[in-house]
Every structure is written in C-alpha cells, then in structure tokens.
Design a protein around this motif. Structure first.
Motif, short mmCIF file in Angstrom:
data_model
loop_
_atom_site.label_atom_id
_atom_site.label_comp_id
_atom_site.label_asym_id
_atom_site.label_seq_id
_atom_site.Cartn_x
_atom_site.Cartn_y
_atom_site.Cartn_z
N ALA A 13 -6.75 -1.09 9.74
CA ALA A 13 -7.80 -1.61 10.62
C ALA A 13 -7.23 -2.23 11.89
O ALA A 13 -7.80 -2.10 12.98
N ASP A 14 -6.06 -2.88 11.76
CA ASP A 14 -5.44 -3.54 12.92
C ASP A 14 -4.61 -2.60 13.77
O ASP A 14 -4.05 -3.02 14.80
N GLY A 15 -4.49 -1.34 13.36
CA GLY A 15 -3.76 -0.37 14.15
C GLY A 15 -2.26 -0.35 13.92
O GLY A 15 -1.52 0.29 14.67
N GLU A 16 -1.79 -1.03 12.87
CA GLU A 16 -0.37 -0.98 12.54
C GLU A 16 -0.01 0.36 11.89
O GLU A 16 1.13 0.81 11.98
N TYR A 17 -0.99 0.96 11.21
CA TYR A 17 -0.80 2.23 10.53
C TYR A 17 -1.97 3.15 10.86
O TYR A 17 -3.09 2.70 11.11
N THR A 18 -1.69 4.44 10.83
CA THR A 18 -2.73 5.43 11.12
C THR A 18 -3.56 5.75 9.89
O THR A 18 -4.77 5.95 9.98
N VAL A 19 -2.90 5.79 8.74
CA VAL A 19 -3.55 6.17 7.49
C VAL A 19 -3.14 5.19 6.40
O VAL A 19 -2.02 4.68 6.39
N GLY A 20 -4.06 4.92 5.47
CA GLY A 20 -3.74 4.05 4.34
C GLY A 20 -4.33 4.60 3.05
O GLY A 20 -5.42 5.18 3.05
N LEU A 21 -3.60 4.43 1.96
CA LEU A 21 -4.10 4.80 0.63
C LEU A 21 -4.58 3.50 -0.02
O LEU A 21 -3.79 2.63 -0.38
N VAL A 27 -2.01 14.19 4.08
CA VAL A 27 -1.22 12.98 4.35
C VAL A 27 0.27 13.31 4.49
O VAL A 27 1.05 12.51 5.02
N LEU A 28 0.67 14.50 4.06
CA LEU A 28 2.07 14.91 4.17
C LEU A 28 2.42 15.46 5.55
O LEU A 28 3.56 15.85 5.80
N ASN A 29 1.45 15.49 6.45
CA ASN A 29 1.69 15.95 7.81
C ASN A 29 2.87 15.19 8.42
O ASN A 29 2.86 13.95 8.48
N PRO A 30 3.91 15.88 8.89
CA PRO A 30 5.09 15.20 9.46
C PRO A 30 4.76 14.26 10.61
O PRO A 30 5.49 13.30 10.86
N ALA A 31 3.64 14.53 11.29
CA ALA A 31 3.25 13.68 12.42
C ALA A 31 2.87 12.27 11.95
O ALA A 31 2.79 11.34 12.77
N LEU A 32 2.64 12.11 10.65
CA LEU A 32 2.26 10.80 10.11
C LEU A 32 3.43 10.03 9.52
O LEU A 32 3.24 8.93 8.99
N LYS A 33 4.62 10.58 9.61
CA LYS A 33 5.77 9.92 8.98
C LYS A 33 5.96 8.51 9.52
O LYS A 33 6.02 8.29 10.73
N GLY A 34 6.03 7.55 8.59
CA GLY A 34 6.19 6.16 8.96
C GLY A 34 4.92 5.48 9.43
O GLY A 34 4.93 4.30 9.78
N LYS A 35 3.81 6.22 9.40
CA LYS A 35 2.53 5.68 9.88
C LYS A 35 1.51 5.56 8.75
O LYS A 35 0.31 5.43 8.99
N ILE A 36 2.00 5.60 7.51
CA ILE A 36 1.13 5.59 6.33
C ILE A 36 1.32 4.27 5.59
O ILE A 36 2.46 3.87 5.30
N ALA A 37 0.22 3.61 5.25
CA ALA A 37 0.28 2.33 4.53
C ALA A 37 0.00 2.56 3.04
O ALA A 37 -0.99 3.19 2.67
N PHE A 38 0.91 2.05 2.21
CA PHE A 38 0.75 2.12 0.75
C PHE A 38 1.53 0.96 0.16
O PHE A 38 2.61 0.62 0.64
N SER A 39 0.98 0.33 -0.86
CA SER A 39 1.67 -0.81 -1.47
C SER A 39 2.28 -0.43 -2.81
O SER A 39 2.03 0.65 -3.35
N ASP A 40 3.09 -1.31 -3.34
CA ASP A 40 3.84 -1.06 -4.56
C ASP A 40 2.89 -0.99 -5.77
O ASP A 40 2.19 -1.96 -6.05
N PRO A 41 2.85 0.13 -6.47
CA PRO A 41 1.96 0.26 -7.64
C PRO A 41 2.28 -0.72 -8.76
O PRO A 41 1.44 -0.98 -9.62
N ALA A 42 3.49 -1.27 -8.76
CA ALA A 42 3.85 -2.26 -9.78
C ALA A 42 3.23 -3.62 -9.49
O ALA A 42 3.12 -4.46 -10.38
N LYS A 43 2.78 -3.83 -8.24
CA LYS A 43 2.22 -5.12 -7.85
C LYS A 43 0.73 -5.06 -7.55
O LYS A 43 0.05 -6.08 -7.57
N SER A 44 0.23 -3.88 -7.25
CA SER A 44 -1.17 -3.71 -6.84
C SER A 44 -1.88 -2.74 -7.76
O SER A 44 -1.45 -1.60 -7.93
N SER A 45 -2.98 -3.19 -8.36
CA SER A 45 -3.73 -2.31 -9.26
C SER A 45 -4.37 -1.15 -8.50
O SER A 45 -4.44 -0.03 -9.00
#
Length: 340
Positions: free
Chosen positions: A220-228, A154-172
């Motif tokens: 799923a909607d194609g806004e991001y390439t990868v999601g955690l 996931v650290l591949n530079p080609a994915l920069k800005g294309k990774i979806a992750f939410s705030d751990p303080a708000k999402s279990s």
C-alpha cells in the motif's frame, strides 16, 4: 426508658444505613468486578480496537491486548502452559495453531448454531471466527502493464525484489499462502509444488519480511509492487481508496478459517467465554463484515464491500490431515530454500 428507645432506634437506623451502604458497596464491587481479560492477538490494531471497545462497553470487562505475530504468541501460550498470562488467543488459522490445541480449554459457544457447517467447532476447543482467503495484493501505481492473475505471473522477472512475503514460520497468513501455493501449483499434490516455491524465493531475492502487516502495508505504501497476503489485509486499502487491487489466484484459492481460543487454566475463564460469545455473535460478525473487511462464519451475515463472492473464486481444498502432519517438515524445507 425513652432514652433507651431512642438509642435503640438510632442503632436500628445506623444498621439500616450501614446495610444499605454495604449493599451499594457490594454492587459497586460487582460492577467493577466485571473483571479483566488478557488477549493475545496477531490481528492489526485497526481491526482489534473497534471490537475490543464494543466488548468493553457491552460487558464492563477491561481488556488488555498483547499484539504480536501468530508464531510468537503460540510460543508464549506453550511456554506459559503452567501459569497462563493470557486468557484468549484471538487469531491464527485453525491449521496453524493446531500444534498447540492441547493448551486450549473445551468450550462451544451457543452461537455455533448460526455457523456454516464447514466452520463448526468439531474439535471442541477451537472456535472459528472468520473465513480467510489467501490473495495477491497489487500496487496499481507501480504494476504498469505487468499482468497478474495468479501465482505464475508473480514469477515475472520484472518483479524481482519487488514482491512482499513474510516468514511462514512467524506468520499464519504466510504459512497459509505456502500451503495454498503448494496445492495450487502442484495441481493438488503439495509435494509437486516445491519447484514453484524455489522459483518464487529467487524472485523474492531471498528476502522475507517480519510479519503479515509488513506485507500489505509495504504494498500500500509503494515499497513493493506485489504482496502475498490475506484478503482482509488487502481489501481494507481497496475500500479506503488506496492505489491497490486484489487478485484471487486463478490456479486456486484456499479459504481457511481463523479462530478464537480460550487458554486452558486461564485466570479469567468466564470473561473469556463472554468474549468468544461476543466475537461470534451476529452484532460483532455484522460489524466485521460491513466495516472491517472480513468474511463472517455465520449464515445470517452477508459479505461486506470489496469481498468477492466465493462462487466467483476458484476455491480449492487442502488435506488438513496432511498439512498437520507435514507442517514442521514443510517449514524446514522452506527454511532450507530460503537460506541456501
């Protein structure tokens, strides 16, 4: 005399009919009085609705669901401790909600006998509901020839800005991913995993989404390439034929149970118990596994379509006592990295 007898008979008949009417009215009241239930829940509505509908049909209980992120709902439970506005918190991993467990009432469902030992309610007030692995979700239309087998990829530079992750303080689910990456990338020592978190945040372009649903929907909607994200959120799109696939991190996957908790001093305690029993029963758990893309905590329910067998996943363990003790510190540290 005859008139008096007729009058008495009329009175008796009236009493009899009034009595019957009273019994009928009481029966109606009891039927209506199956009552109400208010549920706080962070699960997606498409997951919530089929189960709530079935519960209402079987019990006659009218359910109001307040859907929001786990963190927000936990704050509500805590702030409403003197006058609870909900009866049940349905969702949130055991580790995530542990800080507010004092606001849950003791209850052990008779269904516990069918649970795997690892998912028993050992605390007395924290019933397990499903088992939830953290996963990486990939949009197959966007990924191209980039290989993703684990966290490191996931650290591949080609994915920069294309990774979806939410705030751990708000999402279990995001907090569980944070714990997962700390242990996996720290080779069992979470304090050695922070270097990875710093690199990940840079590749996230220091951007976090508002909640867990924004992650899997965004991929799923194609806004991001990868999601955690978590398994169910991703697998439902796989099973519906979406352009996505699920990766179980090669460095290791932590499988955490989430739960269903009765709020102490709630207004509809008996209905809350009915709900816990329903949602952990074999019928509902089979529905969850076969139709709703989640792993059951019952030994008598098979894994559903699209769920990789645990034996085929590199399952690792965290230290629950460490996670509980360090949760606030870790969230602060993550926030420091995010806002620096």
């Amino acid at each position: 005399m005859r008139k008096r007898i007729l009058a008495v008979l009329s009175l008796l008949i009236a009493i009899i009919f009034t009595g019957c009417g009273g019994e009928k009215e009481e029966a109606k009241t009891e039927s209506k009085g199956a009552g109400n239930l208010t549920v706080y829940c962070p699960h997606p509505l498409e997951f919530i609705n089929p189960l709530i509908n079935e519960f209402e049909t079987q019990t006659g209980v009218s359910v109001e669901v307040i859907a929001a992120g786990t963190g927000e709902l936990m704050k509500r439970v805590e702030s409403e401790k003197d006058n609870p506005l909900a009866d049940v918190l349905w969702g949130g991993t055991i580790t995530t909600v542990d800080p507010i467990k004092e606001y849950f009432m003791p209850y052990t469902s008779p269904n516990e006998e069918a649970f795997y030992d690892a998912y028993k309610n050992v605390e007395g007030n924290m019933t397990r509901f499903t088992a939830v692995p953290s996963v990486i979700m990939i949009n197959t239309n966007l990924i191209g020839d980039i290989k993703i087998e684990g966290y490191e990829d996931v650290l591949n530079p080609a994915l920069k800005g294309k990774i979806a992750f939410s705030d751990p303080a708000k999402s279990s689910s995001s907090f569980e991913h944070l714990v997962n990456m700390l242990y996996a990338m720290g080779n069992g020592d979470p304090e050695k995993g922070w270097g990875y978190v710093e690199k990940l945040m840079e590749n996230l372009n220091y951007t976090l989404l508002s909640g867990s649903s924004a992650v899997y929907k965004g991929v799923a909607d194609g806004e991001y390439t990868v999601g955690l994200t978590f398994e169910e959120g991703a697998v439902k799109y796989v099973n519906s034929g979406g352009p996505v696939k699920v990766v179980y991190m090669e460095e290791g996957v932590i499988v955490k149970p989430d739960g269903v908790y009765i709020i102490k001093n709630c207004k509809n305690e008996e209905n809350a118990k009915k709900f816990v029993d329903f949602i952990t029963g074999k019928e509902a758990q089979s529905m969850i596994s076969a139709q709703l893309n989640r792993r059951s905590i019952r030994k008598d329910v098979e894994p559903g379509k699209g769920l990789k067998k645990l034996e085929e996943i590199n399952v690792i363990e965290d230290d629950i006592s460490v996670v509980k003790a360090k949760k606030a510190e870790w969230l602060d540290k993550f926030k420091d990295i995010y806002t620096k």
